[in-house]
Write a protein that holds these residues in place. Structure first.
Motif, mmCIF file in Angstrom:
data_model
loop_
_atom_site.group_PDB
_atom_site.id
_atom_site.type_symbol
_atom_site.label_atom_id
_atom_site.label_comp_id
_atom_site.label_asym_id
_atom_site.label_seq_id
_atom_site.Cartn_x
_atom_site.Cartn_y
_atom_site.Cartn_z
ATOM 1 N N ALA A 46 58.672 46.348 88.426
ATOM 2 C CA ALA A 46 57.206 46.354 88.499
ATOM 3 C C ALA A 46 56.736 47.364 89.531
ATOM 4 O O ALA A 46 57.412 47.619 90.530
ATOM 5 C CB ALA A 46 56.686 44.969 88.851
ATOM 6 N N TYR A 47 55.568 47.929 89.258
ATOM 7 C CA TYR A 47 54.989 48.916 90.167
ATOM 8 C C TYR A 47 53.526 48.571 90.369
ATOM 9 O O TYR A 47 52.819 48.225 89.426
ATOM 10 C CB TYR A 47 55.126 50.321 89.570
ATOM 11 N N TRP B 238 47.727 58.496 87.733
ATOM 12 C CA TRP B 238 48.130 58.387 86.336
ATOM 13 C C TRP B 238 49.248 59.383 86.009
ATOM 14 O O TRP B 238 50.275 59.028 85.430
ATOM 15 C CB TRP B 238 46.915 58.631 85.430
ATOM 16 N N GLU B 239 49.034 60.643 86.387
ATOM 17 C CA GLU B 239 50.000 61.687 86.020
ATOM 18 C C GLU B 239 51.286 61.606 86.824
ATOM 19 O O GLU B 239 52.355 61.906 86.327
ATOM 20 C CB GLU B 239 49.357 63.081 86.187
ATOM 21 N N ASN B 240 51.172 61.197 88.086
ATOM 22 C CA ASN B 240 52.351 61.179 88.953
ATOM 23 C C ASN B 240 53.136 59.874 88.934
ATOM 24 O O ASN B 240 54.323 59.870 89.218
ATOM 25 C CB ASN B 240 51.958 61.495 90.399
ATOM 26 N N SER B 241 52.467 58.767 88.669
ATOM 27 C CA SER B 241 53.212 57.516 88.704
ATOM 28 C C SER B 241 52.956 56.590 87.515
ATOM 29 O O SER B 241 53.887 56.227 86.804
ATOM 30 C CB SER B 241 52.964 56.781 90.026
ATOM 31 N N ILE B 242 51.722 56.217 87.270
ATOM 32 C CA ILE B 242 51.458 55.165 86.278
ATOM 33 C C ILE B 242 52.048 55.495 84.899
ATOM 34 O O ILE B 242 52.840 54.736 84.354
ATOM 35 C CB ILE B 242 49.941 54.869 86.154
ATOM 36 N N ILE C 134 59.184 49.274 93.321
ATOM 37 C CA ILE C 134 59.270 50.711 93.072
ATOM 38 C C ILE C 134 58.218 51.412 93.923
ATOM 39 O O ILE C 134 57.065 50.999 93.963
ATOM 40 C CB ILE C 134 58.989 51.026 91.587
ATOM 41 N N SER C 135 58.661 52.445 94.612
ATOM 42 C CA SER C 135 57.652 53.257 95.291
ATOM 43 C C SER C 135 57.793 54.686 94.790
ATOM 44 O O SER C 135 58.888 55.152 94.517
ATOM 45 C CB SER C 135 57.812 53.187 96.805
#
Lengths: 245, 237
Positions: free
Chosen positions: A40-41, A81-85, A229-230
């Motif tokens: 999970a993030y 959104w672009e870097n993580s989600i 998660i980081s």
């Protein structure tokens, strides 16, 4: 307006006005999912480091207009959104978001931007698998915020709208407008309403029941060590590259 | 006197009233000589007695530092970058361009959002999305598109400020060196401008000519605009 989830992951978001108790609920949910062994993030509204310097300066100078406020918050969201989600959803992670596009649809429209315009701006994002709307009456939410916090901030109180000279009064009027926008979105987007006046425990029970249903048959990305998660922006740490001026 | 008209919803929470000035946009690819022409036009218009204000992309204080940092670190995704530019654009429009037009200025804009849409669509940004996003944009009175061929752009740049990373579109990884990348990239940008030229009604100016001839070609439509619609007195020289 929002795309269908085309990823292996699951997206769960919480929404509601300030003081609705949504952050408490998503935090409990997050810990529960981790202990159950899921990957999970957690992602929070207005938290991208790159955009933060800009929004912070503009907030301090009170130089936002409703439009620039709206675009810069979407910029912050886009960066996350672009870097993580999105990449994490693609990998099969359960992504939890404390506030999502609906926050913009409620707040920015309350500030006066065009509802269709702000919806189309967020159309690169997907419709969550669960969009939980924590609804509390205005006076309850306002009581929770003004009771717990020393002072309200300029934009959070909607002082830029000129609704009232008094910051507490402005806050209440602004939150009322936002609440109204949220209520309209229940049908428009099929938000799941949760009674935010119930006890924390009762609400969490309901939340978990909803999420359990969503996770039936879901495998997702393994989490062998049961760790959170980081995401660090590795590129940001690299030294200058290329020949930009 | 014109009522402000926008491509989409504009800024619905504000009524700008009548705009007595004129918004003139100069568009064109990198190295086409836009900024030189903006300077010349400004001097000429001021001599003719017009109050002139000029503006360009990423000159807004709101986003300048963020955009610069992003360029140096290459850390922003295409959507994020695109929105940063849009925030900058909206800020200048609301806080500089429209107030100047209300005050009766001739506003010369060195590029407008069309350049941003052109570069964004080559980086995977959906054109429909861009078009809706720029629904807040004011419709200019005149869009002068300085169109030059790739060979003349190359000549001008190599004898001028040189080829650089961004203007060559090196981030697209279409070629391994600035020259080949520039040629391909600017060719693609020209295609994007051609599409928008019809969509947004650009007036095309042949920018393969020498700067003085280009200047004369730019003056004509501006004179028409100002003489026919702004002044009722003497036609400026």
């Amino acid at each position: 307006m929002l795309r269908k989830n085309d990823t292996k992951g699951k997206l769960i978001v919480v929404e509601g006005i300030d003081g609705s108790g949504k952050s408490t609920q998503i935090d409990l949910l997050y810990k529960w999912l981790l202990s159950a062994g899921y990957s999970a993030y957690f992602s929070e509204w207005n938290s991208s480091a790159l955009v933060k310097s800009t929004t912070k300066a503009a907030k301090k100078a009170q130089s936002f207009t409703p439009t620039t406020f709206s675009i810069l918050h979407c910029t912050d969201f886009a960066d996350r959104w672009e870097n993580s989600i999105y990449p994490l959803l693609k990998a099969g992670v359960i992504v939890l978001a404390d506030r999502y596009a609906f926050t913009a649809f409620a707040r920015d429209v309350a500030r006066g931007v065009d509802p269709d315009w702000v919806r189309s701006m967020y159309s690169f994002a997907i419709m969550p698998d669960a969009a939980l709307y924590f609804r509390v009456p205005l006076d309850v939410a306002v009581g929770r915020i003004t009771g717990a916090r020393a002072s309200l901030k300029y934009y959070e109180a909607g002082m830029d709208l000129g609704l009232s000279e008094n910051i507490n009064e402005s806050f209440e009027l602004f939150q009322g407008k936002i609440l109204n926008e949220y209520d309209k979105m229940v049908d428009e987007f099929g938000l799941t309403m949760i009674d935010g006046t119930k006890s924390v425990k009762d609400q969490q029970k309901k939340v978990r029941a909803i999420i359990k249903k969503i996770l039936v048959g879901f495998e997702g990305l393994p989490n062998p060590n049961k760790t959170p998660i980081s995401v660090t922006n590795i590129q940001a740490k690299k030294s200058k590259k290329g020949g930009s001026k | 006197m014109n009522k402000a008209t926008f491509y989409g919803a504009g800024f619905p929470y504000r009524d700008f009233g009548k705009l007595s000035g004129k918004l003139i946009v100069l568009e064109g690819t990198d190295g086409v000589g836009r900024s030189t022409q903006v300077k010349k036009l400004r001097r000429w218009l001021e001599e003719e007695g017009y109050a002139v204000s000029d503006t360009g992309l990423t000159r807004s204080e709101l986003t300048a530092s963020g955009l610069e940092a992003a360029k140096n670190g290459h850390t922003l995704g295409p959507i994020t970058m695109s929105l940063f530019y849009a925030a900058d654009f909206a800020d200048r429009l609301e806080n500089q361009i429209i107030p100047a037009l209300q005050a009766g200025f001739v506003v010369l804009s060195d590029r407008y959002f069309y350049s941003v849409v052109a570069r964004d669509s080559l980086r995977g940004i959906n054109r429909v999305w861009s078009k809706q996003l720029y629904g807040m944009a004011l419709k200019p009175d005149l869009i002068l598109y300085m169109k030059a061929s790739v060979p003349s752009l190359v000549t001008r740049l190599i004898h001028g400020r040189g080829l650089n990373y961004w203007e060559s579109g090196m981030d697209l990884h279409i070629a391994d060196n600035f020259y080949d990348s520039f040629v391909q990239y600017q060719g693609l940008i020209l295609e994007q401008f051609d599409i928008m030229s019809e969509e947004y009604n650009f007036m095309t100016i042949n920018a393969d000519q020498d700067p003085d001839t280009i200047f004369e070609d730019l003056k004509k439509p501006i004179l028409d605009l100002l003489y026919n619609r702004l002044t009722k007195g003497n036609k400026p020289k």
